[in-house]
Design a protein around this motif. Structure first.
Motif, PDB file in Angstrom:
ATOM      1  N   LEU A 190       4.940   6.317  -5.978  1.00 19.43           N
ATOM      2  CA  LEU A 190       3.515   6.594  -5.803  1.00 19.43           C
ATOM      3  C   LEU A 190       2.874   5.295  -5.332  1.00 19.43           C
ATOM      4  CD1 LEU A 190       1.302   8.725  -6.169  1.00 19.43           C
ATOM      5  CD2 LEU A 190       1.093   7.991  -8.548  1.00 19.43           C
ATOM      6  N   MET A 191       2.414   5.263  -4.085  1.00 18.62           N
ATOM      7  CA  MET A 191       2.028   4.018  -3.413  1.00 18.62           C
ATOM      8  C   MET A 191       0.547   4.004  -3.026  1.00 18.62           C
ATOM      9  SD  MET A 191       3.160   1.095  -1.900  1.00 18.62           S
ATOM     10  CE  MET A 191       4.937   1.335  -1.770  1.00 18.62           C
ATOM     11  N   ASP A 192      -0.182   3.011  -3.508  1.00 20.22           N
ATOM     12  CA  ASP A 192      -1.574   2.826  -3.095  1.00 20.22           C
ATOM     13  C   ASP A 192      -1.596   2.346  -1.644  1.00 20.22           C
ATOM     14  OD1 ASP A 192      -4.300   2.497  -3.052  1.00 20.22           O
ATOM     15  OD2 ASP A 192      -4.313   0.665  -4.236  1.00 20.22           O
ATOM     16  N   ILE A 193      -2.459   2.908  -0.823  1.00 17.33           N
ATOM     17  CA  ILE A 193      -2.549   2.492   0.581  1.00 17.33           C
ATOM     18  C   ILE A 193      -3.144   1.089   0.690  1.00 17.33           C
ATOM     19  CG2 ILE A 193      -3.806   2.874   2.744  1.00 17.33           C
ATOM     20  CD1 ILE A 193      -3.303   5.790   2.529  1.00 17.33           C
ATOM     21  N   ASN A 194      -4.245   0.840  -0.041  1.00 18.98           N
ATOM     22  CA  ASN A 194      -4.982  -0.423   0.105  1.00 18.98           C
ATOM     23  C   ASN A 194      -4.548  -1.437  -0.950  1.00 18.98           C
ATOM     24  OD1 ASN A 194      -6.707   0.491   2.289  1.00 18.98           O
ATOM     25  ND2 ASN A 194      -7.696   1.794   0.766  1.00 18.98           N
ATOM     26  N   LEU A 195      -3.551  -2.223  -0.596  1.00 17.28           N
ATOM     27  CA  LEU A 195      -3.070  -3.293  -1.475  1.00 17.28           C
ATOM     28  C   LEU A 195      -3.572  -4.633  -0.955  1.00 17.28           C
ATOM     29  CD1 LEU A 195       0.554  -1.937  -2.028  1.00 17.28           C
ATOM     30  CD2 LEU A 195      -1.327  -1.932  -3.682  1.00 17.28           C
ATOM     31  N   PRO A 196      -3.629  -5.668  -1.789  1.00 12.54           N
ATOM     32  CA  PRO A 196      -4.321  -6.908  -1.426  1.00 12.54           C
ATOM     33  C   PRO A 196      -3.772  -7.682  -0.238  1.00 12.54           C
ATOM     34  CG  PRO A 196      -3.146  -7.120  -3.520  1.00 12.54           C
ATOM     35  CD  PRO A 196      -3.164  -5.676  -3.178  1.00 12.54           C
ATOM     36  N   LYS A 197      -2.470  -7.808  -0.084  1.00 14.78           N
ATOM     37  CA  LYS A 197      -1.902  -8.567   1.041  1.00 14.78           C
ATOM     38  C   LYS A 197      -1.222  -7.598   1.999  1.00 14.78           C
ATOM     39  CE  LYS A 197      -1.418 -12.861  -1.577  1.00 14.78           C
ATOM     40  NZ  LYS A 197      -0.472 -13.886  -2.086  1.00 14.78           N
ATOM     41  N   MET A 198       0.068  -7.383   1.805  1.00 14.50           N
ATOM     42  CA  MET A 198       0.740  -6.359   2.597  1.00 14.50           C
ATOM     43  C   MET A 198       0.206  -4.992   2.199  1.00 14.50           C
ATOM     44  SD  MET A 198       4.776  -5.276   2.726  1.00 14.50           S
ATOM     45  CE  MET A 198       5.327  -6.818   3.438  1.00 14.50           C
ATOM     46  N   SER A 199      -0.089  -4.143   3.171  1.00 12.93           N
ATOM     47  CA  SER A 199      -0.631  -2.823   2.873  1.00 12.93           C
ATOM     48  C   SER A 199       0.449  -1.894   2.328  1.00 12.93           C
ATOM     49  CB  SER A 199      -1.230  -2.200   4.136  1.00 12.93           C
ATOM     50  OG  SER A 199      -0.195  -1.793   5.022  1.00 12.93           O
ATOM     51  N   GLY A 200       0.007  -0.820   1.690  1.00 16.90           N
ATOM     52  CA  GLY A 200       0.940   0.180   1.211  1.00 16.90           C
ATOM     53  C   GLY A 200       1.699   0.834   2.347  1.00 16.90           C
ATOM     54  N   ILE A 201       1.060   0.969   3.507  1.00 20.82           N
ATOM     55  CA  ILE A 201       1.713   1.572   4.669  1.00 20.82           C
ATOM     56  C   ILE A 201       2.903   0.731   5.106  1.00 20.82           C
ATOM     57  CG2 ILE A 201       1.424   2.244   7.091  1.00 20.82           C
ATOM     58  CD1 ILE A 201      -1.550   2.788   6.418  1.00 20.82           C
ATOM     59  N   THR A 207      -4.911   7.236  -2.142  1.00 16.53           N
ATOM     60  CA  THR A 207      -6.007   6.719  -1.335  1.00 16.53           C
ATOM     61  C   THR A 207      -7.349   7.114  -1.942  1.00 16.53           C
ATOM     62  OG1 THR A 207      -7.004   6.775   0.880  1.00 16.53           O
ATOM     63  CG2 THR A 207      -5.868   8.757   0.160  1.00 16.53           C
ATOM     64  N   VAL A 208      -8.365   6.291  -1.716  1.00 24.37           N
ATOM     65  CA  VAL A 208      -9.708   6.572  -2.221  1.00 24.37           C
ATOM     66  C   VAL A 208     -10.412   7.572  -1.320  1.00 24.37           C
ATOM     67  CG1 VAL A 208     -11.947   5.582  -2.788  1.00 24.37           C
ATOM     68  CG2 VAL A 208      -9.867   4.287  -3.263  1.00 24.37           C
ATOM     69  N   TYR A 209     -10.261   7.381  -0.001  1.00 26.05           N
ATOM     70  CA  TYR A 209     -10.939   8.243   0.963  1.00 26.05           C
ATOM     71  C   TYR A 209      -9.920   9.013   1.791  1.00 26.05           C
ATOM     72  CZ  TYR A 209     -14.686   4.985  -0.182  1.00 26.05           C
ATOM     73  OH  TYR A 209     -15.586   4.213  -0.856  1.00 26.05           O
ATOM     74  N   GLU A 210     -10.304  10.212   2.214  1.00 28.36           N
ATOM     75  CA  GLU A 210      -9.427  11.028   3.043  1.00 28.36           C
ATOM     76  C   GLU A 210      -9.517  10.545   4.485  1.00 28.36           C
ATOM     77  OE1 GLU A 210      -7.991  15.612   2.738  1.00 28.36           O
ATOM     78  OE2 GLU A 210     -10.112  15.215   2.598  1.00 28.36           O
ATOM     79  N   ASP A 211      -9.008   9.336   4.708  1.00 27.32           N
ATOM     80  CA  ASP A 211      -9.008   8.698   6.019  1.00 27.32           C
ATOM     81  C   ASP A 211      -7.806   9.234   6.800  1.00 27.32           C
ATOM     82  OD1 ASP A 211      -8.618   7.019   8.198  1.00 27.32           O
ATOM     83  OD2 ASP A 211      -9.255   5.223   7.139  1.00 27.32           O
ATOM     84  N   ALA A 212      -8.062  10.125   7.746  1.00 29.09           N
ATOM     85  CA  ALA A 212      -6.975  10.797   8.457  1.00 29.09           C
ATOM     86  C   ALA A 212      -6.062   9.818   9.185  1.00 29.09           C
ATOM     87  CB  ALA A 212      -7.553  11.811   9.445  1.00 29.09           C
ATOM     88  N   ASP A 213      -6.640   8.774   9.789  1.00 23.94           N
ATOM     89  CA  ASP A 213      -5.827   7.819  10.544  1.00 23.94           C
ATOM     90  C   ASP A 213      -4.885   7.044   9.623  1.00 23.94           C
ATOM     91  OD1 ASP A 213      -6.861   8.520  13.008  1.00 23.94           O
ATOM     92  OD2 ASP A 213      -8.501   7.068  12.878  1.00 23.94           O
ATOM     93  N   ALA A 214      -5.426   6.557   8.497  1.00 23.09           N
ATOM     94  CA  ALA A 214      -4.590   5.791   7.560  1.00 23.09           C
ATOM     95  C   ALA A 214      -3.507   6.672   6.952  1.00 23.09           C
ATOM     96  CB  ALA A 214      -5.460   5.189   6.457  1.00 23.09           C
ATOM     97  N   ILE A 215      -3.869   7.898   6.607  1.00 18.49           N
ATOM     98  CA  ILE A 215      -2.889   8.822   6.027  1.00 18.49           C
ATOM     99  C   ILE A 215      -1.801   9.136   7.045  1.00 18.49           C
ATOM    100  CG2 ILE A 215      -2.543  11.152   5.131  1.00 18.49           C
ATOM    101  CD1 ILE A 215      -5.464  10.929   4.032  1.00 18.49           C
ATOM    102  N   PHE A 216      -2.212   9.363   8.300  1.00 19.12           N
ATOM    103  CA  PHE A 216      -1.230   9.697   9.334  1.00 19.12           C
ATOM    104  C   PHE A 216      -0.286   8.521   9.581  1.00 19.12           C
ATOM    105  CE2 PHE A 216       0.041  10.507  13.809  1.00 19.12           C
ATOM    106  CZ  PHE A 216       0.692  11.706  13.591  1.00 19.12           C
TER     107      PHE A 216
END
Length: 222
Positions: free
Chosen positions: A70-81, A100-109
């Motif tokens: 279970l991976m958070d997208i917005n991490l402090p240095k390297m991103s979850g992506i 993710t906090v927001y349903e950001d389609a681009d980040a999710i994709f």
């Protein structure tokens, strides 16, 4: 001599599945503790480890070989992506679900292209039974698709044949499932319309995810 019948052992129940082994990567202390506690208390799960950064996750998770991360997208240095992209190369059998906090389609994709199989919204789907259901589904090989993501995948594959000159990467039936999902139809309704069962629809979704990620890796190499 009187024969005594030995008591036979009951046959193992084929429906009993082993617990889903889960790691959590989340930089928020409160959220990380809540997720860890919930997984430790839940039936059918084994909580393996938690990590507050992508860097720590990359160092530790490959040793554990969990079923699901279970991976958070917005991490402090390297991103979850980026973390998923690296971990997926090391653990191809592990499934990754994004937080993710927001349903950001681009980040999710971008997460799906990196190797994730789904996402959960913090405060909504990332709590209670919905969280456990999503992790259980991922751990059993499921790849849930909703209309938001289906539309992004349709757009992605729409340009594939023209760029490569090759046959469309998705089968006719996979394209049918994707188009119906992009219109917001639920799995049950899609199964009825196509004359198949729900598990077949789930399998098509899993194949779509796999082909999406193969396409992404191929484009990266090119």
């Amino acid at each position: 001599m009187k024969m005594v019948n030995a008591k036979s052992e009951p046959a193992p129940d084929a429906t009993v599945l082993r617990p889903v082994r889960v790691c959590v990567v989340e930089d928020d202390n409160v959220a990380r503790e809540q997720l860890s506690h919930q997984l430790q208390q839940a039936n059918g799960f084994t909580f393996v480890s938690c990590h507050r950064s992508a860097e720590n996750a990359l160092e530790e998770i490959p040793r554990h070989k969990p079923d699901v991360v279970l991976m958070d997208i917005n991490l402090p240095k390297m991103s979850g992506i980026d973390c998923v992209r690296h971990l997926k190369a090391l653990l191809p059998g592990t499934q990754f679900v994004m937080l993710t906090v927001y349903e950001d389609a681009d980040a999710i994709f971008k997460s799906l292209l990196a190797g994730a199989v789904g996402y959960l919204l913090k405060g909504r789907s990332a709590t209670g039974d919905k969280l456990l259901e999503a992790l259980r589904d991922a751990g059993r090989g499921g790849s849930p698709l909703n209309s938001l993501i289906a539309r992004k995948i349709v757009q992605h594959f729409h340009h594939q044949p023209s760029r490569s000159g090759k046959e469309h990467p998705l089968s006719v039936r996979e394209r049918e499932v994707l188009e119906l999902l992009s219109k917001g139809l639920p799995y049950k309704e899609i199964a009825d319309m196509l004359g198949v069962n729900i598990e077949t629809v789930r399998k098509h979704c899993h194949n779509i995810y796999e082909k999406l990620q193969v396409s992404s890796r191929t484009e990266a190499v090119v």
